[in-house]
Design a protein around this motif. Structure first.
Motif, PDB file in Angstrom:
ATOM      1  N   LEU A 243       0.848  -1.185   0.000  1.00 27.97           N
ATOM      2  CA  LEU A 243       0.000   0.000   0.000  1.00 27.97           C
ATOM      3  C   LEU A 243       0.884   1.235   0.000  1.00 27.97           C
ATOM      4  O   LEU A 243       1.804   1.351   0.820  1.00 27.97           O
ATOM      5  N   VAL A 244       0.591   2.160  -0.901  1.00 23.80           N
ATOM      6  CA  VAL A 244       1.386   3.383  -1.002  1.00 23.80           C
ATOM      7  C   VAL A 244       0.460   4.539  -1.337  1.00 23.80           C
ATOM      8  O   VAL A 244      -0.583   4.344  -1.967  1.00 23.80           O
ATOM      9  N   GLN A 245       0.828   5.726  -0.913  1.00 25.99           N
ATOM     10  CA  GLN A 245       0.035   6.913  -1.234  1.00 25.99           C
ATOM     11  C   GLN A 245       0.328   7.372  -2.660  1.00 25.99           C
ATOM     12  O   GLN A 245       1.403   7.118  -3.209  1.00 25.99           O
ATOM     13  N   ALA A 246      -0.630   8.052  -3.226  1.00 26.72           N
ATOM     14  CA  ALA A 246      -0.447   8.613  -4.561  1.00 26.72           C
ATOM     15  C   ALA A 246       0.807   9.485  -4.586  1.00 26.72           C
ATOM     16  O   ALA A 246       1.058  10.256  -3.648  1.00 26.72           O
TER      17      ALA A 246
ATOM     18  N   GLY B 211       3.767   8.198  -4.568  1.00 25.08           N
ATOM     19  CA  GLY B 211       4.838   7.403  -3.991  1.00 25.08           C
ATOM     20  C   GLY B 211       5.453   6.430  -4.985  1.00 25.08           C
ATOM     21  O   GLY B 211       5.110   6.432  -6.174  1.00 25.08           O
TER      22      GLY B 211
ATOM     23  N   LYS C 268      -0.281   6.374  -9.145  1.00 19.86           N
ATOM     24  CA  LYS C 268      -1.616   6.959  -9.157  1.00 19.86           C
ATOM     25  C   LYS C 268      -2.625   5.925  -8.663  1.00 19.86           C
ATOM     26  O   LYS C 268      -2.378   4.718  -8.779  1.00 19.86           O
ATOM     27  N   PRO C 269      -3.768   6.352  -8.162  1.00 19.02           N
ATOM     28  CA  PRO C 269      -4.790   5.375  -7.732  1.00 19.02           C
ATOM     29  C   PRO C 269      -5.167   4.398  -8.839  1.00 19.02           C
ATOM     30  O   PRO C 269      -5.462   3.234  -8.557  1.00 19.02           O
TER      31      PRO C 269
ATOM     32  N   THR D 173      -3.608   0.886  -9.130  1.00 18.80           N
ATOM     33  CA  THR D 173      -3.990  -0.186  -8.217  1.00 18.80           C
ATOM     34  C   THR D 173      -4.396  -1.430  -8.995  1.00 18.80           C
ATOM     35  O   THR D 173      -5.263  -1.375  -9.873  1.00 18.80           O
TER      36      THR D 173
ATOM     37  N   VAL E  42      -2.763   1.860  -4.419  1.00 17.38           N
ATOM     38  CA  VAL E  42      -2.361   3.260  -4.331  1.00 17.38           C
ATOM     39  C   VAL E  42      -3.544   4.059  -3.806  1.00 17.38           C
ATOM     40  O   VAL E  42      -4.603   4.103  -4.436  1.00 17.38           O
ATOM     41  N   SER E  43      -3.362   4.686  -2.664  1.00 17.21           N
ATOM     42  CA  SER E  43      -4.439   5.458  -2.046  1.00 17.21           C
ATOM     43  C   SER E  43      -4.337   6.923  -2.474  1.00 17.21           C
ATOM     44  O   SER E  43      -3.260   7.458  -2.698  1.00 17.21           O
ATOM     45  N   SER E  44      -5.503   7.553  -2.561  1.00 13.86           N
ATOM     46  CA  SER E  44      -5.526   8.962  -2.996  1.00 13.86           C
ATOM     47  C   SER E  44      -5.412   9.903  -1.827  1.00 13.86           C
ATOM     48  O   SER E  44      -5.463   9.516  -0.668  1.00 13.86           O
TER      49      SER E  44
END
Length: 124
Positions: free
Chosen positions: A11-14, A16, A87-88, A91, A122-124
């Protein structure tokens, strides 16, 4: 026969980055091209990137061009996918794929062997 084992998803943030790895065994690694594909929920598996047996030639899907880099280390029997500016919409479950020959593969029917997949979220 070729066995492929992926790792590095998560899991990574947008915005990243992540690096996926795929270790191959069973045949001489430099005798075949390698690719990465991905499959998002409810969608077909799609091509992401491919690399020739020597690493001298690479191909990318338009959606990832300029953000992802595929590479390989034949001494370690490993192919990598470096993913930046995530980017989300990136995912998906990412699959490592081996061609049957040295010819680069960009479509699923021509893949010789698949890994089990690794989830990238990828979380927004």
């Amino acid at each position: 026969q070729v066995q492929l084992v992926e790792s590095g998803g998560g899991l990574v943030q947008a915005g990243g980055s992540l690096r996926l790895s795929c270790v191959a065994s069973g045949r001489t690694f430099s005798s075949y091209a390698m690719s990465w594909f991905r499959q998002a929920p409810g969608k077909e598996r799609e091509f992401v990137a491919a690399i020739s047996w020597s690493g001298g030639s690479t191909i990318y899907a338009d959606a990832v061009k300029g953000r992802f880099t595929i590479s390989r280390d034949n001494a370690k029997n490993t192919v990598y996918l470096h993913m930046n500016s995530l980017k989300p919409e990136d995912t998906a479950v990412y699959y490592c794929a081996a061609a049957k020959t040295r010819v680069v593969v960009t479509t699923t029917p021509n893949v010789g062997y698949w890994g089990q997949g690794t989830q990238v979220t990828v979380s927004s």
